[in-house]
Design a protein around this motif. Structure first.
Motif, PDB file in Angstrom:
ATOM      1  N   GLN A  73       0.827  -1.218   0.000  1.00 12.91           N
ATOM      2  CA  GLN A  73       0.000   0.000   0.000  1.00 12.91           C
ATOM      3  C   GLN A  73       0.858   1.263   0.000  1.00 12.91           C
ATOM      4  O   GLN A  73       0.583   2.217  -0.714  1.00 12.91           O
ATOM      5  CB  GLN A  73      -0.904   0.010   1.245  1.00 12.91           C
ATOM      6  CG  GLN A  73      -2.096  -0.933   1.152  1.00 12.91           C
ATOM      7  CD  GLN A  73      -3.087  -0.696   2.282  1.00 12.91           C
ATOM      8  OE1 GLN A  73      -2.756  -0.140   3.325  1.00 12.91           O
ATOM      9  NE2 GLN A  73      -4.323  -1.127   2.081  1.00 12.91           N
ATOM     10  N   LYS A  74       1.912   1.240   0.843  1.00 16.00           N
ATOM     11  CA  LYS A  74       2.728   2.451   0.988  1.00 16.00           C
ATOM     12  C   LYS A  74       4.166   2.048   1.315  1.00 16.00           C
ATOM     13  O   LYS A  74       4.404   1.129   2.085  1.00 16.00           O
ATOM     14  CB  LYS A  74       2.162   3.329   2.107  1.00 16.00           C
ATOM     15  CG  LYS A  74       2.834   4.683   2.251  1.00 16.00           C
ATOM     16  CD  LYS A  74       2.186   5.469   3.398  1.00 16.00           C
ATOM     17  CE  LYS A  74       2.878   6.817   3.588  1.00 16.00           C
ATOM     18  NZ  LYS A  74       2.316   7.565   4.733  1.00 16.00           N
ATOM     19  N   VAL A  75       5.141   2.757   0.725  1.00 15.08           N
ATOM     20  CA  VAL A  75       6.559   2.493   0.975  1.00 15.08           C
ATOM     21  C   VAL A  75       7.188   3.736   1.614  1.00 15.08           C
ATOM     22  O   VAL A  75       7.009   4.853   1.103  1.00 15.08           O
ATOM     23  CB  VAL A  75       7.311   2.148  -0.335  1.00 15.08           C
ATOM     24  CG1 VAL A  75       8.786   1.865  -0.048  1.00 15.08           C
ATOM     25  CG2 VAL A  75       6.664   0.952  -1.033  1.00 15.08           C
ATOM     26  N   SER A  76       7.878   3.562   2.742  1.00 13.09           N
ATOM     27  CA  SER A  76       8.572   4.673   3.398  1.00 13.09           C
ATOM     28  C   SER A  76       9.962   4.197   3.804  1.00 13.09           C
ATOM     29  O   SER A  76      10.238   2.992   3.804  1.00 13.09           O
ATOM     30  CB  SER A  76       7.795   5.124   4.641  1.00 13.09           C
ATOM     31  OG  SER A  76       7.942   4.172   5.683  1.00 13.09           O
ATOM     32  N   PRO A  77      10.868   5.123   4.163  1.00 12.85           N
ATOM     33  CA  PRO A  77      12.234   4.708   4.544  1.00 12.85           C
ATOM     34  C   PRO A  77      12.252   3.736   5.719  1.00 12.85           C
ATOM     35  O   PRO A  77      13.161   2.926   5.843  1.00 12.85           O
ATOM     36  CB  PRO A  77      12.915   6.028   4.917  1.00 12.85           C
ATOM     37  CG  PRO A  77      12.144   7.074   4.184  1.00 12.85           C
ATOM     38  CD  PRO A  77      10.734   6.587   4.149  1.00 12.85           C
ATOM     39  N   LEU A  78      11.248   3.816   6.611  1.00 12.03           N
ATOM     40  CA  LEU A  78      11.224   2.964   7.797  1.00 12.03           C
ATOM     41  C   LEU A  78      10.508   1.642   7.584  1.00 12.03           C
ATOM     42  O   LEU A  78      10.507   0.785   8.467  1.00 12.03           O
ATOM     43  CB  LEU A  78      10.578   3.701   8.980  1.00 12.03           C
ATOM     44  CG  LEU A  78      11.375   4.866   9.554  1.00 12.03           C
ATOM     45  CD1 LEU A  78      10.602   5.556  10.657  1.00 12.03           C
ATOM     46  CD2 LEU A  78      12.720   4.380  10.096  1.00 12.03           C
ATOM     47  N   GLY A  79       9.859   1.472   6.435  1.00  8.76           N
ATOM     48  CA  GLY A  79       9.175   0.210   6.194  1.00  8.76           C
ATOM     49  C   GLY A  79       8.086   0.299   5.147  1.00  8.76           C
ATOM     50  O   GLY A  79       7.995   1.261   4.385  1.00  8.76           O
ATOM     51  N   ILE A  80       7.229  -0.733   5.156  1.00 12.57           N
ATOM     52  CA  ILE A  80       6.182  -0.863   4.139  1.00 12.57           C
ATOM     53  C   ILE A  80       4.861  -1.180   4.819  1.00 12.57           C
ATOM     54  O   ILE A  80       4.807  -1.947   5.775  1.00 12.57           O
ATOM     55  CB  ILE A  80       6.530  -2.003   3.154  1.00 12.57           C
ATOM     56  CG1 ILE A  80       7.858  -1.722   2.433  1.00 12.57           C
ATOM     57  CG2 ILE A  80       5.422  -2.226   2.138  1.00 12.57           C
ATOM     58  CD1 ILE A  80       8.367  -2.904   1.636  1.00 12.57           C
TER      59      ILE A  80
END
Length: 838
Positions: A206-213
């Protein structure tokens, strides 16, 4: 809270389980399953071993994935938290009921009983009878190679093959291919209240960020994959709407937050994470590369071999204030030490703290019987006193060992937090058991440590402590529970009628080994130590050649320098009116390598040198030594006179005879030699042996093993192994000896050298402050100085010792002397404020 864990260690009474994000939990033997607990209770009640009750080590092994539930989080006396877990299916599968069971579900179960055609499996669901046919277990039994049958209490990953009578009867399979292919689907009707860790699902990003998914799975659920559990090979390649396979790691009971992993090792149930070697724990890596930095959590590092490691934020610097985020940009390199490993994260845990990198002990495996350790008192118990050696290492000082005499109220002598110096009586790394002594006589003993019956050679003299005094004699104990008998006739040279009135429990005494039978663990001892042979006896034992030699090894003489040669001094012995000529090799002028050449340079023909020791009488001339450490060792009888006297565990003072690519040969007074292999030369990794030792260098060596048949001795030169206990006192004594010699050298220079340069060198001592003028600033950041007090000398400061000062040629500045090299006329100084203020 439900978690997926991986068994890290197995002992008799608990399982140590690796949990996600570097955590560790413990499963007590009573939290395996109901059936297993009942069998344990029955065994205790009957007082005899049950034939079908298997130990934990028979059923579980490191690397096995298990579903766990947190039962409690306890705080220990030293403030550390301990996570208690259960793998009992009644607790783990508590959210499931019979009506919720469906084909294809993957559940945890335990062997409850072994039947003719299969096994009754306890899956912890009331009203459900679970059966595993024997044919569905065969390839699993063959693959794990731990016996021809499953054992009661054994944990299994089971796939439901068939559900009958609304879940009251289920048929299971543990076939490895069926388990590995199992997938949680929407048709199985999982809910947040019964979702289990270890389930593999198809998920959508759903969403990708530097700290995780953030993922969605099973149509209505969402979950999080943190940065530790993204596939390392694809961590930069995830995108929204991408379909991936994921494994559930944990489900929080109140917030219902689901955490998952995308690491390949977890995507096939029944498999194991990549196995990390515990052998690397404690290793220091000079360079590890920052792969990623997360400002709220820590940093991921990569070793040269591609292995990943994680350092928590608190382990990146000494304090939060001293932490500099800029130092952890991708690609930056740092020195670190491996302090643990996480099987669930497939990473080593490292620390960059200087205190931890330099620590002598990090885990129980680093501690050896006989080691002298520093610790802090942290608790009093009826059986003794608990001492904390490091954060992860604790030991017990039994009541008998709190002092040389028995203390009735130890809390009056010791306070919580007191620093104490102990000696290790026994260390069992597997059971994390450490027994210590505070008896000064044992802690300060220089005699060999007796820690096995094999080491108890007749004639060995060592310290032991009395544990029993009776009419037949005394029982004396040593290290590692080694004990022996001193019969009544060996208690003293005078008859003793009542030993219990002369000797008391806990008393430390010197004993001599008379006889030992290692296989029977029988040891015969004596308090009657054999006296040294009289001069007449010695004379009878010596060869004719030795009788002709006038000066015995160890005898001290005064000498006069006759001639200076390239590699030493030719001298005459004054006691013999100068008629006997002897030789002093340059390397034997001092214990300190740097002072040897300096003394040779300063000494002149006609100079008198007092207290030189005869080192060797072989060959055409007598060899003398001025090494203080070697002379002291001989005078204090801390030497071996022949090969038969040498024993494992001894600390001996000697000097390097030869440096070879494979190790260092060390010679001791009276001619005994030994080899320190490359692996035992230094606490640091040795690439080139010549970078660590030079011929003639004074060393303290620990005897590791003796091969009487081949007359070979193996030594250890590691500083961590070769301290007799009070390392601080030893260091200060060496430093004091060094400065004493430097003072002698300065006095010699003053008397000899007329030049102003030599006089200036004599006036300069470490710590002296000078007024200097900057002469030049070099490209490497170092600087040269001049001044009226250093005329003719080369004065330099490295870039580090310029501190934060920005200097230019011609500028006047204050500096403090760090070191003076009289041979090259170089003076090393520092401009750092913290040194100038001292």
């Amino acid at each position: 809270m439900l978690l997926l864990g991986c068994i890290k260690e197995v002992s008799d009474y608990e399982l140590v389980v690796s949990l996600p994000n570097g955590l560790t939990g413990f499963v007590p033997v009573t939290q395996i399953s109901d059936t297993y607990s009942k069998m344990l209770s029955k065994q205790v009640a009957q007082g005899e071993l049950l034939e079908d009750l298997n130990s934990l080590s028979d059923m579980y092994y490191p690397g096995t994935l298990v579903r766990c539930i947190v039962t409690s989080v306890e705080k220990s006396a030293d403030g550390r938290r301990s996570i208690k877990l259960s793998i009992d299916p009644k607790k783990v599968n508590n959210g499931l009921n019979a009506s919720a069971l469906a084909s294809g579900m993957l559940l945890s179960g335990f062997v409850s009983s072994v039947e003719d055609h299969g096994y009754i499996i306890d899956i912890g669901i009331r009203g459900t009878h679970a059966f595993l046919p024997r044919q569905k277990a065969q390839n699993y039994i063959k693959a794990i190679k731990r016996g021809s049958d499953l054992k009661i209490g054994q944990n299994l990953n089971c796939v439901i093959v068939e559900v009958k009578n609304e879940g009251r009867v289920v048929r299971l399979s543990i076939d490895r291919s069926e388990v590995a292919a199992s997938l949680a689907t929407e048709q199985q009707s999982w809910t947040l209240s019964n979702l289990l860790p270890g389930l593999v699902v198809k998920a959508r990003v759903q969403k990708v960020s530097p700290l995780g998914i953030k993922l969605s799975f099973l149509s209505s659920f969402t979950g999080i994959v943190d940065f530790m559990h993204m596939d390392p090979e694809k961590s930069m390649n995830y995108s929204p709407d991408q379909v991936v396979k994921a494994c559930i790691l944990s489900i929080h009971p109140t917030s219902k937050v689901v955490r998952l992993t995308l690491r390949p090792a977890f995507l096939h149930p029944g498999g194991s994470p990549n196995q990390l070697s515990s052998d690397r724990v404690g290793a220091v890596l000079e360079e590890s590369t920052v792969k990623a930095f997360y400002k709220q959590f820590g940093a991921i590092f990569e070793f040269d071999d591609g292995t990943l490691a994680f350092a928590r934020l608190k382990h990146l610097s000494k304090t939060r204030k001293s932490f500099k985020p800029a130092a952890f940009k991708t690609g930056c390199k740092h020195k670190c030490r491996i302090i643990d490993y996480s099987l669930m994260d497939e990473m080593y845990i490292v620390s960059l703290k200087y205190k931890i990198i330099e620590a002598r002990f990090l885990q129980y495996q680093d501690i050896h019987t006989g080691d002298v350790v520093q610790g802090k008192v942290f608790a009093f118990k009826p059986i003794g006193m608990h001492v904390k050696v490091t954060d992860g290492i604790k030991g017990l000082v039994p009541s008998l060992h709190l002092a040389d005499v028995i203390l009735k109220q130890p809390e009056k002598k010791y306070n919580i937090g007191d620093e104490v110096k102990c000696r290790v009586l026994e260390c069992n790394p597997a059971g994390k058991k450490l027994i210590l002594t505070l008896k000064k006589s044992l802690v300060q003993s220089k005699l060999p440590v007796l820690c096995s019956y094999e080491d108890a050679k007749p004639g060995l003299i060592t310290h032991g402590f009395v544990v029993c005094a009776r009419e037949f004699g005394c029982i004396v104990k040593f290290y590692n529970d080694v004990k022996g008998l001193v019969p009544k006739n060996e208690l003293s040279s005078e008859p003793i009628s009542c030993p219990d009135k002369v000797f008391h429990e806990g008393q430390v005494l010197k004993v001599m080994v008379l006889k030992c039978e290692p296989e029977q663990e029988r040891l015969l001892l004596s308090f009657r130590l054999s006296s040294k042979p009289a001069p007449e006896d010695k004379k009878e034992c010596t060869s004719k050649k030795q009788q002709e030699v006038k000066y015995q090894i160890g005898e001290t003489v005064d000498v006069k320098v006759l001639k200076k040669k390239d590699n030493g001094l030719e001298v005459s012995i004054l006691e013999d009116e100068g008629n006997v000529v002897a030789w002093i090799p340059t390397a034997h002028l001092s214990d300190f390598v740097v002072n040897c050449k300096l003394l040779w340079h300063c000494l002149q023909e006609g100079d008198v040198l007092p207290r030189m020791m005869c080192l060797s009488d072989k060959g055409e001339r007598t060899i003398l030594s001025r090494k203080s450490a070697v002379i002291s060792a001989v005078q204090e009888e801390q030497v071996v006179r022949n090969f038969s006297e040498i024993q494992p565990g001894m600390l001996l003072t000697g000097y390097v005879r030869n440096v070879m690519p494979f190790g260092v040969f060390v010679e001791f007074p009276f001619g005994v030699t030994g080899l320190a292999p490359k692996v035992s030369m230094s606490d640091k990794f040795v690439t080139d042996t010549k970078d660590h030792f030079v011929v003639g260098q004074t060393v303290i060596a620990k005897v590791m093993s003796v091969d009487e048949e081949k007359q070979r001795v193996l030594l250890n030169l590691k500083m961590s192994e070769c301290s007799s206990g009070d390392s601080a006192a030893e260091s200060f004594a060496l430093l004091n000896q060094y400065f004493k010699e430097m003072k002698e050298i300065r006095n010699l220079l003053k008397r000899r050298e007329e030049s102003s340069m030599a006089q200036a060198l004599c006036e300069l001592v470490p710590g002296k402050q000078l007024q200097l003028v900057v002469q030049d600033v070099k490209d490497d950041g170092s600087a040269l100085f001049s001044g009226s007090c250093v005329t003719g000398l080369t004065v330099t400061a490295t870039r580090y010792h310029l501190g934060d000062k920005s200097i230019v040629p011609g500028e006047k500045t204050k500096a403090v002397v760090l070191h003076v090299d009289a041979l090259t006329s170089k003076v090393y100084v520092s401009l750092r404020e913290e040194l100038l203020k001292k």
